[in-house]
Design a protein around this motif. Sequence first.
Motif, PDB file in Angstrom:
ATOM      1  N   ASP A 203       0.853  -1.181   0.000  1.00 55.88           N
ATOM      2  CA  ASP A 203       0.000   0.000   0.000  1.00 55.88           C
ATOM      3  C   ASP A 203       0.893   1.238   0.000  1.00 55.88           C
ATOM      4  O   ASP A 203       1.433   1.636   1.032  1.00 55.88           O
ATOM      5  N   LEU A 204       1.047   1.849  -1.159  1.00 59.26           N
ATOM      6  CA  LEU A 204       1.980   2.971  -1.302  1.00 59.26           C
ATOM      7  C   LEU A 204       1.483   4.217  -0.591  1.00 59.26           C
ATOM      8  O   LEU A 204       2.286   5.011  -0.100  1.00 59.26           O
ATOM      9  N   TRP A 205       0.174   4.409  -0.531  1.00 60.67           N
ATOM     10  CA  TRP A 205      -0.361   5.542   0.221  1.00 60.67           C
ATOM     11  C   TRP A 205      -0.020   5.371   1.697  1.00 60.67           C
ATOM     12  O   TRP A 205       0.364   6.335   2.368  1.00 60.67           O
ATOM     13  N   GLU A 206      -0.145   4.154   2.192  1.00 59.64           N
ATOM     14  CA  GLU A 206       0.195   3.849   3.584  1.00 59.64           C
ATOM     15  C   GLU A 206       1.671   4.159   3.864  1.00 59.64           C
ATOM     16  O   GLU A 206       2.003   4.787   4.870  1.00 59.64           O
ATOM     17  N   ALA A 207       2.542   3.707   2.974  1.00 55.46           N
ATOM     18  CA  ALA A 207       3.972   3.960   3.142  1.00 55.46           C
ATOM     19  C   ALA A 207       4.264   5.459   3.134  1.00 55.46           C
ATOM     20  O   ALA A 207       5.075   5.959   3.922  1.00 55.46           O
ATOM     21  N   ASP A 208       3.600   6.196   2.261  1.00 56.77           N
ATOM     22  CA  ASP A 208       3.801   7.638   2.161  1.00 56.77           C
ATOM     23  C   ASP A 208       3.391   8.337   3.456  1.00 56.77           C
ATOM     24  O   ASP A 208       4.053   9.270   3.921  1.00 56.77           O
ATOM     25  N   GLN A 209       2.297   7.874   4.052  1.00 56.97           N
ATOM     26  CA  GLN A 209       1.782   8.494   5.265  1.00 56.97           C
ATOM     27  C   GLN A 209       2.589   8.143   6.508  1.00 56.97           C
ATOM     28  O   GLN A 209       2.719   8.956   7.419  1.00 56.97           O
ATOM     29  N   LEU A 210       3.144   6.920   6.558  1.00 61.12           N
ATOM     30  CA  LEU A 210       3.747   6.428   7.794  1.00 61.12           C
ATOM     31  C   LEU A 210       5.270   6.530   7.850  1.00 61.12           C
ATOM     32  O   LEU A 210       5.835   6.806   8.911  1.00 61.12           O
ATOM     33  N   PRO A 228       9.952   9.772   1.630  1.00 58.54           N
ATOM     34  CA  PRO A 228       8.930   9.747   0.573  1.00 58.54           C
ATOM     35  C   PRO A 228       9.036  10.946  -0.379  1.00 58.54           C
ATOM     36  O   PRO A 228       8.937  10.785  -1.595  1.00 58.54           O
ATOM     37  N   ARG A 229       9.266  12.135   0.186  1.00 57.63           N
ATOM     38  CA  ARG A 229       9.404  13.318  -0.672  1.00 57.63           C
ATOM     39  C   ARG A 229      10.653  13.220  -1.539  1.00 57.63           C
ATOM     40  O   ARG A 229      10.638  13.568  -2.715  1.00 57.63           O
ATOM     41  N   GLY A 230      11.732  12.705  -0.946  1.00 53.57           N
ATOM     42  CA  GLY A 230      12.968  12.552  -1.705  1.00 53.57           C
ATOM     43  C   GLY A 230      12.823  11.590  -2.868  1.00 53.57           C
ATOM     44  O   GLY A 230      13.397  11.807  -3.941  1.00 53.57           O
TER      45      GLY A 230
END
Length: 322
Positions: A203-210, A228-230
């Motif tokens: 879950d990429l959204w999950e990874a981005d958030q956590l 994630p931003r990098g």
Amino acid sequence: MIEVEELRRRYTVSTGVLRRQRLEVEAVRGISFTVGEGGLFGLLGPNGAGKTTTIKMLTTLLLPTAGSATVLGHNVIRQPQAVRRQINVVYGGERGLYLRLTGRQNLLYAADLYGVEPSLAQKRVGELLEMVGLAERADERVENYSRGMKQRLHIARGLINDPPVIFMDEPTIGLDPEAAHFIRQRIKYLTGEGKTVFLTTHDLWEADQLCDRIAILKQGQITALDTPRGLRRIVGDMQVVEVETYGMADTTWEGLKTALGNGFVSLATYGPKQTISIHEKETKEITAQVSRLLADTKVLSVQVREQSLGDAFLRLVRGDQA
């Protein structure tokens, strides 16, 4: 908390029917990274990239072929017992739970396995059941729990020995949005309490958030490691044009790919509908060009959005960096 240097794992597999051949497969091919105290480190990659093999080596379930790994200063090869006392693993699904036991019995059994003193175990089990919202269902058999309740019990089980490092292998897989949200909130709580979490997820959204930092694994090698931003910046400062079409012909799609050759273009098909995603810096010009190329196709919607971690992930695993 975790230090990995040139870690490798090879398997020997057999192929063929009449003439069996033995082949060596290198599942993990010399990966290196570190995880700091209190951080949430994510390991992402497509199926077969080596994520599960990596977790198994770090949790002492699988011996590395080469390289080294330490958890809290303990070597996973030479000091496996010391590593196991300092970690726990949270699985996705029903692995690790005894369905004919109650939730409380599952936790008491896990506490016994980890050598938690009986008096402390009773107190800790009660606190953990309360924390994951299962106190009122604690004495029901786990076979009667919903999938979300089982995953909550997994979280409690993973904390029974109060480990400073917790490995989570797809903890929200198959959960409905409400249950997944609950698990993510608990993960945030754990890192807020100073726990170090090592997470694998699709879950990429999950990874981005956590996640504080993320490693992208492809064919056993780390292709990128950053925040994630990098990771979004690695593949270029782009926007995404998403075009939803209905009944687009194969020839139209091939012509579109040829015309937009320099950009990163992908297609997702859902029955008669298609979603075209185009990554570009100059979206205004691209939008006009796509409209001309799809003049004979029914276009349902066109939108422009910022590049997500999911977009960056796809480009990194496909080798389409800017």
